[in-house]
Design a protein around this motif. Structure first.
Motif, PDB file in Angstrom:
ATOM      1  N   MET A 176    -119.125  14.737  12.136  1.00  0.00           N
ATOM      2  CA  MET A 176    -118.921  13.338  11.823  1.00  0.00           C
ATOM      3  C   MET A 176    -118.172  13.262  10.498  1.00  0.00           C
ATOM      4  O   MET A 176    -118.171  14.222   9.715  1.00  0.00           O
ATOM      5  N   THR A 177    -117.517  12.164  10.245  1.00  0.00           N
ATOM      6  CA  THR A 177    -116.823  11.973   8.976  1.00  0.00           C
ATOM      7  C   THR A 177    -117.705  11.165   8.032  1.00  0.00           C
ATOM      8  O   THR A 177    -118.499  10.324   8.458  1.00  0.00           O
ATOM      9  N   TYR A 178    -117.562  11.438   6.758  1.00  0.00           N
ATOM     10  CA  TYR A 178    -118.344  10.732   5.739  1.00  0.00           C
ATOM     11  C   TYR A 178    -117.517  10.622   4.470  1.00  0.00           C
ATOM     12  O   TYR A 178    -116.836  11.586   4.078  1.00  0.00           O
ATOM     13  N   SER A 179    -117.568   9.465   3.849  1.00  0.00           N
ATOM     14  CA  SER A 179    -116.849   9.231   2.599  1.00  0.00           C
ATOM     15  C   SER A 179    -117.845   9.231   1.444  1.00  0.00           C
ATOM     16  O   SER A 179    -118.763   8.410   1.416  1.00  0.00           O
ATOM     17  N   LEU A 180    -117.643  10.147   0.501  1.00  0.00           N
ATOM     18  CA  LEU A 180    -118.540  10.316  -0.631  1.00  0.00           C
ATOM     19  C   LEU A 180    -117.846   9.852  -1.902  1.00  0.00           C
ATOM     20  O   LEU A 180    -116.729  10.297  -2.215  1.00  0.00           O
TER      21      LEU A 180
ATOM     22  N   ALA B 272    -113.889   4.112  -9.481  1.00  0.00           N
ATOM     23  CA  ALA B 272    -112.861   3.421  -8.713  1.00  0.00           C
ATOM     24  C   ALA B 272    -111.538   3.485  -9.465  1.00  0.00           C
ATOM     25  O   ALA B 272    -111.486   3.410 -10.696  1.00  0.00           O
ATOM     26  N   GLY B 273    -110.458   3.660  -8.709  1.00  0.00           N
ATOM     27  CA  GLY B 273    -109.143   3.725  -9.313  1.00  0.00           C
ATOM     28  C   GLY B 273    -108.707   5.113  -9.729  1.00  0.00           C
ATOM     29  O   GLY B 273    -107.571   5.293 -10.176  1.00  0.00           O
ATOM     30  N   THR B 274    -109.573   6.095  -9.599  1.00  0.00           N
ATOM     31  CA  THR B 274    -109.216   7.456 -10.002  1.00  0.00           C
ATOM     32  C   THR B 274    -108.896   8.314  -8.792  1.00  0.00           C
ATOM     33  O   THR B 274    -109.489   8.168  -7.723  1.00  0.00           O
ATOM     34  N   ASN B 275    -107.956   9.220  -8.970  1.00  0.00           N
ATOM     35  CA  ASN B 275    -107.576  10.186  -7.942  1.00  0.00           C
ATOM     36  C   ASN B 275    -107.762  11.590  -8.499  1.00  0.00           C
ATOM     37  O   ASN B 275    -107.696  11.800  -9.719  1.00  0.00           O
ATOM     38  N   GLY B 276    -107.982  12.552  -7.631  1.00  0.00           N
ATOM     39  CA  GLY B 276    -108.159  13.923  -8.091  1.00  0.00           C
ATOM     40  C   GLY B 276    -108.549  14.830  -6.955  1.00  0.00           C
ATOM     41  O   GLY B 276    -108.293  14.529  -5.779  1.00  0.00           O
ATOM     42  N   THR B 277    -109.184  15.942  -7.282  1.00  0.00           N
ATOM     43  CA  THR B 277    -109.646  16.900  -6.279  1.00  0.00           C
ATOM     44  C   THR B 277    -111.068  17.333  -6.595  1.00  0.00           C
ATOM     45  O   THR B 277    -111.501  17.296  -7.748  1.00  0.00           O
ATOM     46  N   VAL B 278    -111.779  17.729  -5.551  1.00  0.00           N
ATOM     47  CA  VAL B 278    -113.086  18.376  -5.698  1.00  0.00           C
ATOM     48  C   VAL B 278    -113.035  19.703  -4.967  1.00  0.00           C
ATOM     49  O   VAL B 278    -112.211  19.911  -4.071  1.00  0.00           O
ATOM     50  N   THR B 279    -113.920  20.590  -5.368  1.00  0.00           N
ATOM     51  CA  THR B 279    -114.092  21.849  -4.648  1.00  0.00           C
ATOM     52  C   THR B 279    -115.253  21.692  -3.677  1.00  0.00           C
ATOM     53  O   THR B 279    -116.317  21.178  -4.045  1.00  0.00           O
ATOM     54  N   VAL B 280    -115.048  22.118  -2.442  1.00  0.00           N
ATOM     55  CA  VAL B 280    -116.090  22.104  -1.422  1.00  0.00           C
ATOM     56  C   VAL B 280    -116.414  23.553  -1.065  1.00  0.00           C
ATOM     57  O   VAL B 280    -115.506  24.379  -0.906  1.00  0.00           O
ATOM     58  N   LEU B 281    -117.690  23.860  -0.975  1.00  0.00           N
ATOM     59  CA  LEU B 281    -118.151  25.195  -0.597  1.00  0.00           C
ATOM     60  C   LEU B 281    -118.800  25.125   0.775  1.00  0.00           C
ATOM     61  O   LEU B 281    -119.608  24.221   1.045  1.00  0.00           O
TER      62      LEU B 281
ATOM     63  N   TYR C 288    -109.264  13.489  -3.454  1.00  0.00           N
ATOM     64  CA  TYR C 288    -109.915  12.185  -3.317  1.00  0.00           C
ATOM     65  C   TYR C 288    -109.014  11.097  -3.895  1.00  0.00           C
ATOM     66  O   TYR C 288    -108.176  11.354  -4.776  1.00  0.00           O
ATOM     67  N   ALA C 289    -109.188   9.897  -3.380  1.00  0.00           N
ATOM     68  CA  ALA C 289    -108.407   8.742  -3.824  1.00  0.00           C
ATOM     69  C   ALA C 289    -109.343   7.586  -4.092  1.00  0.00           C
ATOM     70  O   ALA C 289    -110.332   7.378  -3.355  1.00  0.00           O
ATOM     71  N   ASN C 290    -109.044   6.841  -5.141  1.00  0.00           N
ATOM     72  CA  ASN C 290    -109.874   5.701  -5.536  1.00  0.00           C
ATOM     73  C   ASN C 290    -111.337   6.099  -5.706  1.00  0.00           C
ATOM     74  O   ASN C 290    -112.247   5.337  -5.419  1.00  0.00           O
ATOM     75  N   GLY C 291    -111.549   7.337  -6.158  1.00  0.00           N
ATOM     76  CA  GLY C 291    -112.899   7.825  -6.436  1.00  0.00           C
ATOM     77  C   GLY C 291    -113.661   8.316  -5.229  1.00  0.00           C
ATOM     78  O   GLY C 291    -114.814   8.737  -5.372  1.00  0.00           O
ATOM     79  N   VAL C 292    -113.048   8.307  -4.029  1.00  0.00           N
ATOM     80  CA  VAL C 292    -113.780   8.626  -2.793  1.00  0.00           C
ATOM     81  C   VAL C 292    -113.112   9.806  -2.081  1.00  0.00           C
ATOM     82  O   VAL C 292    -111.880   9.823  -1.900  1.00  0.00           O
ATOM     83  N   VAL C 293    -113.928  10.778  -1.684  1.00  0.00           N
ATOM     84  CA  VAL C 293    -113.432  11.916  -0.921  1.00  0.00           C
ATOM     85  C   VAL C 293    -113.924  11.800   0.517  1.00  0.00           C
ATOM     86  O   VAL C 293    -115.092  11.470   0.773  1.00  0.00           O
ATOM     87  N   ASN C 294    -113.026  12.030   1.461  1.00  0.00           N
ATOM     88  CA  ASN C 294    -113.367  11.981   2.881  1.00  0.00           C
ATOM     89  C   ASN C 294    -113.697  13.396   3.356  1.00  0.00           C
ATOM     90  O   ASN C 294    -112.905  14.326   3.183  1.00  0.00           O
ATOM     91  N   LEU C 295    -114.861  13.535   3.960  1.00  0.00           N
ATOM     92  CA  LEU C 295    -115.390  14.840   4.335  1.00  0.00           C
ATOM     93  C   LEU C 295    -115.701  14.895   5.820  1.00  0.00           C
ATOM     94  O   LEU C 295    -116.016  13.861   6.442  1.00  0.00           O
ATOM     95  N   THR C 296    -115.647  16.097   6.360  1.00  0.00           N
ATOM     96  CA  THR C 296    -116.123  16.351   7.711  1.00  0.00           C
ATOM     97  C   THR C 296    -117.435  17.110   7.616  1.00  0.00           C
ATOM     98  O   THR C 296    -117.485  18.204   7.040  1.00  0.00           O
ATOM     99  N   LEU C 297    -118.498  16.518   8.172  1.00  0.00           N
ATOM    100  CA  LEU C 297    -119.827  17.129   8.120  1.00  0.00           C
ATOM    101  C   LEU C 297    -120.155  17.755   9.468  1.00  0.00           C
ATOM    102  O   LEU C 297    -119.910  17.160  10.517  1.00  0.00           O
ATOM    103  N   THR C 298    -120.710  18.949   9.418  1.00  0.00           N
ATOM    104  CA  THR C 298    -121.220  19.600  10.621  1.00  0.00           C
ATOM    105  C   THR C 298    -122.694  19.917  10.410  1.00  0.00           C
ATOM    106  O   THR C 298    -123.291  19.519   9.418  1.00  0.00           O
ATOM    107  N   GLU C 299    -123.266  20.678  11.338  1.00  0.00           N
ATOM    108  CA  GLU C 299    -124.671  21.053  11.221  1.00  0.00           C
ATOM    109  C   GLU C 299    -124.884  22.136  10.155  1.00  0.00           C
ATOM    110  O   GLU C 299    -126.018  22.441   9.808  1.00  0.00           O
ATOM    111  N   SER C 300    -123.809  22.711   9.647  1.00  0.00           N
ATOM    112  CA  SER C 300    -123.900  23.671   8.541  1.00  0.00           C
ATOM    113  C   SER C 300    -123.672  22.926   7.231  1.00  0.00           C
ATOM    114  O   SER C 300    -122.656  22.239   7.084  1.00  0.00           O
ATOM    115  N   PRO C 301    -124.582  23.021   6.277  1.00  0.00           N
ATOM    116  CA  PRO C 301    -124.401  22.267   5.037  1.00  0.00           C
ATOM    117  C   PRO C 301    -123.160  22.706   4.267  1.00  0.00           C
ATOM    118  O   PRO C 301    -122.767  23.878   4.294  1.00  0.00           O
TER     119      PRO C 301
END
Length: 548
Positions: free
Chosen positions: A482-486, A491-500, A511-524
């Motif tokens: 499923m997709t989830y926005s974290l 607000a108003g900031t853009n950048g990157t995060v590291t995902v493990l 991420y854009a406007n402070g929000v990163v769009n993620l794909t979640l699976t059954e593996s954390p």
């Protein structure tokens, strides 16, 4: 990697290396002569996690043998994550701030250290130290395991167990009856306190407190008054000689609010004065009689029956924290055991477990411990080291010698679960729990943590959907999503995060406007960000959790 072949004539070995999802990460062929031959090839890993080697002779066939509890066809190894470029090193003000323990690998100091485990359980039960009569144990260094002398592996001191000579039944008792002489029991605990504090000063000078677990999944048959009297004797004896004692109980198998669950026991015995004789709560965190891939901790969260919803692990942990707060505010909470077995009805053998079963076990185990920590436990213990008899699959490692496993396995090989634990400790140890994310959509789960000293924010996220995760043994989907926005920044900031990923492999997401769009699976997955105030505004902290 070394391969031993026994080809009847000149042949070639075909090999692969696969990850926990069955993806081929490397493969090849090499020639071998007839007869027994050892061939060695070198590989460089660009990813961390669990890997399974397969091999066969192109002409003569054959495969890797069934050894111990490891099935036919694979040999396994693990590569530890290197997060030095992703997460800053944490400075620990005191050793107690570490969050992970394990049962079942006592003595494997190097293994525990590589797994990121800093605590085990050490026996000081009267049944262990004085099995044959009173005043037969004198504290001293002769009783100290070499694994503690390095100072990196700390102790939870186990106290349950009454020898036959001190038992009202004339037989060994474990958490069923109080000893016949509580005055002597109190004095014995005084010696345990002296022993423990001396060990702390010698081997763990940066550990603030000594931790004791009084009872272990008690099946109490004595009176309620004697249960309180037992705790009073232990508490009084320990605190008389150990100024740093933290006395914990009652260690029910289940953290919830039912009569025999941890929350229920605190309510029952709390009304009789138990709160005077504990400094913290220890629980086991089993949410089912068959915690397994087919019975994950979230399976009841979306049930239409409120009584079933209360059976989910997150709900049980919240109920426990609430009852703790009513009994004695802001106590420590330790989960000293929870493990995930194979599916009910499983048996060790040459054709089991499958790769899918092993993947599912790892995903469910990682989620279980994240829930325990995210819902307010300071410490969680993995269970168990290697496979053992009767309860099939609870080991994080295969026992490579004994076909039915062993409680004291010496030759082991990792399962995906072991490497998921190694990633979990590398990422979450050295953190404070911020709390569970608010407003999550149905079937999404998330908990936020922050590194000690105001460091990076780490948010663990996954989805669980019963439709993709059968309630009886079956095929567990590693790709259903499923997709989830974290929200990770203002607000108003853009950048990157590291995902493990679950095995600690990093990748970068914008991420854009402070929000990163993620794909979640059954593996954390674990999202590393830097704006703690943004994250703190969207979580609910566990009741009574006061940090590490």
């Amino acid at each position: 990697m070394s391969f031993v072949s026994a080809a009847p004539a000149a042949d070639q070995v075909s090999w692969t290396v696969q990850d926990d999802l069955g993806n081929i990460k490397g493969s090849g062929h090499f020639p071998v002569p007839g007869g027994t031959q050892t061939s060695t090839i070198s590989c460089t890993s660009t990813t961390s996690g669990y890997f399974a080697i397969t091999a066969t002779l192109t002409n003569a066939g054959g495969t890797l043998p069934h050894l111990g509890t490891r099935p036919t066809g694979i040999a396994t190894f693990g590569v530890l994550p290197n997060l030095s470029g992703v997460l800053p090193a944490v400075s620990y003000a005191h050793q107690d701030q570490h969050r992970f323990g394990m049962q079942g690998l006592n003595g494997f100091t190097a293994m525990l250290t590589k797994l990121g485990v800093s605590r085990v359980i050490d026996d000081r039960q009267m049944s262990s130290m004085e099995p044959n009569g009173p005043n037969t144990w004198t504290p001293g260094t002769s009783y100290v395991s070499t694994m503690y002398k390095g100072g990196s592996i700390m102790r939870l001191v186990r106290l349950d167990g009454i020898p036959a000579w001190a038992s009202p039944t004339g037989a060994y008792e474990d958490d069923t009856n109080a000893p016949t002489d509580l005055s002597y029991y109190q004095s014995y605990m005084g010696r345990v306190g002296t022993d423990t504090e001396a060990m702390r000063k010698t081997y763990f000078p940066n550990q603030q407190s000594n931790y004791y677990q009084v009872t272990w999944e008690p099946n109490w048959k004595d009176s309620s008054a004697n249960f309180i009297a037992l705790y009073k004797a232990v508490y009084t004896g320990l605190h008389a000689t150990d100024p740093n004692a933290v006395v914990m109980g009652t260690t029910s198998p289940n953290p919830g609010a039912c009569a025999w669950c941890e929350g229920g026991q605190l309510q029952t015995y709390g009304a009789l004065g138990l709160g005077q004789y504990i400094d913290g709560v220890s629980t086991h965190s089993y949410y089912s009689s068959d915690p397994s891939p087919s019975q994950p901790p979230e399976q009841y969260d979306t049930d239409s029956n409120p009584a079933n919803v209360a059976r989910a692990l997150d709900q049980r942990m919240r109920a426990l924290r609430s009852q703790m707060q009513a009994l004695k505010p802001n106590m420590r909470l330790w989960s000293s055991e929870v493990g995930i077995s194979y599916d009910p009805g499983s048996a060790y053998g040459p054709n089991f477990p499958s790769g899918n079963q092993l993947y599912a076990q790892a995903a469910v185990a990682a989620r279980t411990h994240l829930i325990v920590l995210g819902e307010g436990a300071q410490v969680t213990y993995f269970f168990y080291g290697a496979d053992y008899p009767t309860e099939v699959g609870f080991g994080s490692f295969f026992d490579m010698v004994n076909p039915q496993g062993s409680w004291s396995a010496q030759t082991v090989s990792p399962k995906p679960e072991a490497m998921a634990f190694a990633a979990l400790t590398n990422i979450i140890d050295g953190t404070q729990t911020l709390g569970r994310l608010n407003g999550l959509p149905t079937m999404a789960y998330g908990y936020a943590f922050q590194q000690l000293g105001g460091g990076s924010v780490i948010t663990a996220l996954w989805t669980h959907n019963n439709a993709n995760w059968p309630t009886t043994a079956g095929s567990y989907s590693p790709t259903a999503s499923m997709t989830y926005s974290l929200k990770v920044d203002n607000a108003g900031t853009n950048g990157t995060v590291t995902v493990l990923d679950m095995m600690g492999n990093p990748y970068t997401v914008g991420y854009a406007n402070g929000v990163v769009n993620l794909t979640l699976t059954e593996s954390p997955i674990y999202v590393v960000s830097n704006n703690a105030s943004v994250m703190s505004a969207q979580v609910t902290a566990p009741i009574g959790y006061t940090g590490q």
